[in-house]
Design an enzyme around this catalytic site. Structure first.
Site, PDB file in Angstrom:
ATOM      1  N   LYS A  80      -3.797 -12.984  -6.558  1.00 11.60           N
ATOM      2  CA  LYS A  80      -2.683 -12.105  -6.185  1.00 11.60           C
ATOM      3  C   LYS A  80      -2.390 -12.264  -4.701  1.00 11.60           C
ATOM      4  CE  LYS A  80      -1.295  -7.209  -6.657  1.00 11.60           C
ATOM      5  NZ  LYS A  80      -1.770  -5.839  -6.968  1.00 11.60           N
ATOM      6  N   SER A 155       1.463  -3.592 -10.123  1.00 11.78           N
ATOM      7  CA  SER A 155       2.059  -4.551  -9.222  1.00 11.78           C
ATOM      8  C   SER A 155       1.580  -5.979  -9.457  1.00 11.78           C
ATOM      9  CB  SER A 155       1.766  -4.159  -7.778  1.00 11.78           C
ATOM     10  OG  SER A 155       0.373  -4.192  -7.512  1.00 11.78           O
ATOM     11  N   SER A 179      -2.707  -1.194 -10.979  1.00 16.10           N
ATOM     12  CA  SER A 179      -2.062  -2.510 -10.870  1.00 16.10           C
ATOM     13  C   SER A 179      -2.831  -3.688 -11.451  1.00 16.10           C
ATOM     14  CB  SER A 179      -1.736  -2.812  -9.414  1.00 16.10           C
ATOM     15  OG  SER A 179      -0.603  -2.069  -9.045  1.00 16.10           O
TER      16      SER A 179
HETATM   17  N1  GLN Z   1       2.201   1.519  -9.791  1.00 13.65           N
HETATM   18  C1  GLN Z   1       1.439   2.239  -8.819  1.00 13.65           C
HETATM   19  C2  GLN Z   1       2.234   2.340  -7.541  1.00 13.65           C
HETATM   20  O1  GLN Z   1       3.339   1.973  -7.539  1.00 13.65           O
HETATM   21  C3  GLN Z   1       0.106   1.576  -8.604  1.00 13.65           C
HETATM   22  C4  GLN Z   1       0.186   0.343  -7.795  1.00 13.65           C
HETATM   23  C5  GLN Z   1      -1.140  -0.315  -7.569  1.00 13.65           C
HETATM   24  O2  GLN Z   1      -2.126  -0.055  -8.244  1.00 13.65           O
HETATM   25  N2  GLN Z   1      -1.165  -1.167  -6.564  1.00 13.65           N
HETATM   26  O3  GLN Z   1       1.762   2.788  -6.554  1.00 13.65           O
END
Ligand code: GLN
Length: 491
Positions: A80, A155, A179
């Protein structure tokens, strides 16, 4: 030799170890696969062809010299783009870091190299890991290999999509609110969030430092466990790293694969808040619960009354921490610098740089966080959210006095069509309804495929106590042994 891109990491490592395939052959096959399908998936922001082949040649040379190689030697991995990679572009999905080549490797990437894995490149993500669909990436969304008109989650959607498209057998994600697990669920792959502090944040571009947790993504539970073992463990360069060894997640995955869960007590959480899960997801989850019972697990219902406040608490804590963390992107130290014509003040240049470099969701979070932390509002927002966090931790602690692990659907809904949730932030935030509580608590969680709803993958989440990551691998592997892995339509 059958197509190596269809193989698990365990199988590939076996081929390389016996010399049935070279690391260069394995790497080239994956690079070819990326060249063939990534135009449709957009899982990668950067493919490091030269670096990957050089690493593969090195593995082959070391094997030829009779060196003892680790259990993942020669296995390709996609990383990532939130983790720094020395000399290799790291954008965090943002324009503000476009062109930045970090001068150092993150600890995770160092450990991947030490384990003999071959880094193929950097995967797409929502900008600064804020989002649930990769649609907030500044470089265009990734697409779900199950249906390219749908999102691969976020994400870390790029990492999950790369696995489901057979572009890589292993990938690294980061999980702040879901994410790793949510993209795993909607792409029919496995994603694990380790115990907070069980994997190093050194070189992870910070979003919310008290929640950010790097972790493994794979197509099988055992592969995820092997990757977890390779990257985990204490790191003196991360002040919140836990000075204890990673629980034996590999042994636990192997134990689980025997399909015997007798003596294991699992709790189903009564209240998660929001609207709950959509009917198809609930149906697949209930079927998986029956399967777990047949495998010998005892299932009880557990009330966690404060879980319904997890989402609002997260959306105060995470933006607050992000508003502070993202202050470093000032046009001076990294990446983009806009409007520096020699006449403008430093403040103007910073402001123009941030205006041009950050996307709308990142700006929304910075503003929310700045507001929540401002004097006069601090106690009402950030302070309250921290109290809720304590109550959620107490719910977990009480639950784990009665059960070994908690289970739930990973996400309330299956992969949705691109564009379906971008106009209403709250609808996007709901994707993490079931994953956020364990981030606030700090315990580990894993998503494992449990079935299909309307032809799309559904994930089951297992949540365990902090530093009991092995328990969740055992349960996930047992379910996988009964349900099998999911295979997306051919691309
Ligand atoms: N979807 C969540 C957010 O927008 C979690 C994102 C993540 O775990 N990086 O913050």
């Amino acid at each position: 030799m059958t197509d190596v891109t269809a193989m698990t990491a365990t199988q590939i490592a076996g081929l390389v170890a016996t010399g049935a395939a070279s690391a260069v052959e394995v790497t080239q096959a994956h690079l070819d696969r990326i060249a063939a399908v990534d135009g449709r998936v957009n899982a990668f922001l950067h493919v490091d062809t030269e670096g990957a082949l050089a690493a593969a040649r090195d593995i082959d040379a070391r094997r030829a010299a009779g060196e003892e190689l680790g259990p993942l030697a020669g296995v390709p991995v996609a990383v990532k783009d939130v983790l720094t990679t020395k000399g290799v572009p790291t954008t965090v999905g943002s324009k503000i870091l476009e062109g930045w080549r970090p001068p150092y490797d993150s600890t995770i990437v160092q450990r991947l190299r030490a384990a003999g894995t071959v880094m193929l490149g950097k995967t797409n993500m929502d900008e600064f890991a804020m989002g649930s669909s990769t649609e907030y990436s500044a470089y265009g969304p990734s697409r779900n290999p199950w249906d390219t008109d749908r999102i691969p989650g976020g994400s870390g959607g790029g990492s999950a999509a790369a696995l489901a498209a057979y572009e890589a057998p292993l990938a690294i994600g980061s999980d702040t609110g879901g994410s790793i697990r949510q993209p795993g669920a909607v792409t029919g792959t496995v994603g694990a969030k380790p115990t907070y502090g069980g994997t190093s944040r050194y070189g992870l571009v910070a979003f919310s430092s008290s929640l950010d947790t790097p972790g493994p993504c794979a197509r099988t539970v055992l592969d995820a466990a092997l990757l977890h073992a390779a990257i985990g463990g204490h790191d003196p360069r991360d002040s919140t790293s836990i000075p204890a060894p990673v629980p034996d997640v590999v042994a636990a995955a192997k134990l689980g694969a025997t399909g015997d869960l007798s003596g294991v007590r699992l709790g189903i959480v009564t209240e998660f808040g929001g609207e709950g899960a959509e009917p198809g997801v609930t149906a697949a989850f209930n079927e998986a619960v029956d399967t777990l019972t047949k495998l010998g697990a005892e299932i009880v219902e557990i009330s966690c009354p404060h879980f319904r406040y997890a989402l609002p608490a997260y959306y105060l804590i995470a933006p607050s921490e992000c508003s502070s963390n993202l202050a470093r992107f000032d046009g001076v130290r990294f990446g983009l610098r806009t409007g520096d014509d020699g006449n403008r003040s430093l403040e103007e240049v910073m402001s123009l740089t941030r205006e041009a470099g950050f996307g709308p969701e990142v700006k929304r979070r910075i503003m929310l966080g700045t507001y929540a932390l401002s004097s006069g509002y601090y106690d009402a927002y950030y302070g309250q959210a921290q109290k809720v966090r304590t109550l959620i931790t107490r719910d977990f602690t009480a639950a784990f006095e009665r059960v070994d692990a908690l289970i739930s659907p990973t996400t309330p809904f299956v992969a949705f069509p691109l564009g379906a949730r971008t106009s209403d932030p709250y609808q996007m935030y709901l994707a993490d309804l079931f994953t956020i509580p364990s981030n606030l608590y700090g315990g580990p969680g894993i998503s494992v495929p449990c079935g299909l709803s309307e032809g799309l993958p559904v994930g089951l989440q297992v949540m365990a106590p902090t530093m009991a990551d092995d328990r969740m691998y055992r349960v996930a592997a047992a379910l996988e042994s009964a349900v099998g892995t999911l295979t997306p339509p051919t691309m």
